[in-house]
Design a protein around this motif. Structure first.
Motif, PDB file in Angstrom:
ATOM      1  N   VAL A   3       0.854  -1.189   0.000  1.00  0.00           N
ATOM      2  CA  VAL A   3       0.000   0.000   0.000  1.00  0.00           C
ATOM      3  C   VAL A   3       0.890   1.238   0.000  1.00  0.00           C
ATOM      4  O   VAL A   3       1.702   1.435   0.908  1.00  0.00           O
ATOM      5  CB  VAL A   3      -0.939   0.024   1.215  1.00  0.00           C
ATOM      6  CG1 VAL A   3      -1.780   1.298   1.210  1.00  0.00           C
ATOM      7  CG2 VAL A   3      -1.836  -1.205   1.218  1.00  0.00           C
ATOM      8  N   ARG A 261       1.760  -2.579   8.475  1.00  0.00           N
ATOM      9  CA  ARG A 261       0.438  -1.990   8.703  1.00  0.00           C
ATOM     10  C   ARG A 261       0.256  -1.619  10.172  1.00  0.00           C
ATOM     11  O   ARG A 261      -0.420  -0.637  10.501  1.00  0.00           O
ATOM     12  CB  ARG A 261      -0.639  -2.994   8.273  1.00  0.00           C
ATOM     13  CG  ARG A 261      -2.073  -2.546   8.526  1.00  0.00           C
ATOM     14  CD  ARG A 261      -3.072  -3.425   7.778  1.00  0.00           C
ATOM     15  NE  ARG A 261      -2.823  -4.832   8.009  1.00  0.00           N
ATOM     16  CZ  ARG A 261      -3.292  -5.528   9.054  1.00  0.00           C
ATOM     17  NH1 ARG A 261      -4.023  -4.909   9.971  1.00  0.00           N
ATOM     18  NH2 ARG A 261      -3.040  -6.813   9.192  1.00  0.00           N
ATOM     19  N   LYS A 265      -1.099   2.026  11.460  1.00  0.00           N
ATOM     20  CA  LYS A 265      -2.379   2.092  12.158  1.00  0.00           C
ATOM     21  C   LYS A 265      -2.236   2.347  13.655  1.00  0.00           C
ATOM     22  O   LYS A 265      -3.234   2.436  14.364  1.00  0.00           O
ATOM     23  CB  LYS A 265      -3.138   0.770  11.955  1.00  0.00           C
ATOM     24  CG  LYS A 265      -3.384   0.387  10.499  1.00  0.00           C
ATOM     25  CD  LYS A 265      -4.238   1.403   9.768  1.00  0.00           C
ATOM     26  CE  LYS A 265      -4.506   0.959   8.331  1.00  0.00           C
ATOM     27  NZ  LYS A 265      -5.311   1.962   7.580  1.00  0.00           N
ATOM     28  N   ASP A 286       0.702  -4.807   3.565  1.00  0.00           N
ATOM     29  CA  ASP A 286      -0.620  -5.130   4.108  1.00  0.00           C
ATOM     30  C   ASP A 286      -0.737  -6.654   4.210  1.00  0.00           C
ATOM     31  O   ASP A 286      -1.261  -7.322   3.316  1.00  0.00           O
ATOM     32  CB  ASP A 286      -1.718  -4.557   3.209  1.00  0.00           C
ATOM     33  CG  ASP A 286      -3.086  -4.615   3.865  1.00  0.00           C
ATOM     34  OD1 ASP A 286      -3.150  -4.967   5.057  1.00  0.00           O
ATOM     35  OD2 ASP A 286      -4.083  -4.303   3.194  1.00  0.00           O
ATOM     36  N   ASP A 288      -1.927  -9.715   6.903  1.00  0.00           N
ATOM     37  CA  ASP A 288      -2.798  -9.900   8.060  1.00  0.00           C
ATOM     38  C   ASP A 288      -2.372 -11.141   8.851  1.00  0.00           C
ATOM     39  O   ASP A 288      -2.557 -12.273   8.406  1.00  0.00           O
ATOM     40  CB  ASP A 288      -4.246 -10.039   7.589  1.00  0.00           C
ATOM     41  CG  ASP A 288      -5.233 -10.064   8.743  1.00  0.00           C
ATOM     42  OD1 ASP A 288      -4.795 -10.096   9.910  1.00  0.00           O
ATOM     43  OD2 ASP A 288      -6.451 -10.067   8.482  1.00  0.00           O
TER      44      ASP A 288
END
Length: 342
Positions: A3, A261, A265, A286, A288
């Motif tokens: 990203v 990320r 964040k 990105d 997870d």
């Protein structure tokens, strides 16, 4: 996926060759109780950078005879970097900017020394200049690849980064993140305030007083490298970028901070606002980890660790070669499984 928040790193780095450099060092700031969780105790933080470097390069720690996982099952981010880089072809290099415990593997030494407690003095001026000069020379001789990816390992590095930013006139404590979900901002603010109190009037001397050898090593390395650089790290790399802007402004155009990320964040930090303020590019991987098979990795999604040892940049480089996020998670999972079976 990659990203891009500022810039187009995902396009620029696609399929490009790169060298991964890990710069390690220590600072006595990590001995302050409560300032960092990058070690089982303040004293053991002195072993963390060497152990991270050893694990990255060999898959095991040599400086300390422990598996690089906390008693709660949370692994060092070196696990992510090693697993991600194993999915692509690259050269890896360890550089010691000033570690109290030297890695027990082949590495380059910048002639530095461990950083002190910045409330007294961080890096002696003559040592700081040596680190910068030797790192610049190294950067000038790393010209074979299309990208230089630079990671770091230094416990309490966010505090010295905050102090470096404050010395440059920024609100550094507001910018930096933490390896803990509970970012000890009040403690960092007290340490930074004391470090800056009655500091040298000369701006360069003030930087040496409040910074650490890793920040100086990366600044020197990037100043000498002629091509594009991915600063693979979190808010510590904002201090690197800010110093580059102050001392080597022409290099800023070729610099991107590549992180995770979890850093972007992080509600306790403001990396996005800050990179816009200083004019450097920012991208993140990105990926997870809630999809992991292991709770020790899933807790990364709850704010533990977040970054280090070039984890974000390593994932970015793997993603740029067509590796999927799920492949990265599976690779990290497999490596974690092997460690826990030792």
């Amino acid at each position: 996926m990659i990203v891009d928040i500022i810039g187009r790193l995902s396009e620029e780095v696609k399929g490009k060759s790169f060298t991964f450099v890990l710069v390690v060092g220590t600072t006595d700031v990590s001995l302050i109780p409560g300032i960092t969780v990058a070690g089982a105790s303040p004293e053991l933080t002195m072993f963390t950078p060497a152990a991270d470097a050893e694990f990255l390069m060999t898959g095991r720690c040599r400086s300390i005879d422990v598996v690089p996982i906390t008693p709660d099952g949370i692994p060092t981010p070196a696990l992510i970097s090693r697993a991600s880089l194993s999915l692509v072809k690259t050269n890896k290099l360890v550089v010691n900017a000033g570690s109290r415990v030297k890695p027990r593997i082949p590495h380059l030494d910048l002639g530095g020394e461990p950083g002190g407690d910045i409330r007294k003095w961080g890096v002696r001026e003559e040592v700081g200049e040596t680190i910068l000069e030797n790192a610049k020379s190294l950067g000038e001789n790393l010209q074979d690849e299309e990208f230089l990816v630079v990671g770091e390992s230094i416990p309490a590095g966010t505090t010295t980064a905050a102090a470096t930013l404050e010395a440059l006139g920024y609100r550094g404590v507001d910018v930096v993140s933490s390896s803990s979900p509970a970012n000890p901002k009040d403690l960092k603010r007290r340490v930074v305030s004391e470090a800056l109190k009655n500091g040298p009037v000369d701006s360069r001397k003030l930087i040496f007083k409040v910074t650490d050898p890793v920040i100086l090593g990366i600044v020197g390395l990037v100043s000498g490298y002629p091509g594009k650089v991915l600063l693979a790290g979190g808010t510590q790399m904002t201090a690197v970028a800010a110093l580059l802007k102050e001392w080597y402004p022409d290099r800023l155009k070729d610099i991107t901070i590549g992180t995770t990320r979890w850093i972007v964040k992080d509600p306790t930090a403001r990396i996005v606002d800050f990179v816009k303020e200083i004019g450097v590019r920012l991208s993140f991987a990105d990926v997870d980890f809630s999809l992991s098979r292991h709770e020790g990795l899933r807790v990364y999604e709850r704010g533990f660790v977040k970054e280090g040892v070039g984890a974000g940049g390593s994932m970015i480089m793997a993603l740029s070669r067509g590796v999927s996020p799920s492949d990265i998670v599976n690779s990290v999972d497999d490596l974690y499984s092997k460690l826990t079976q030792i």
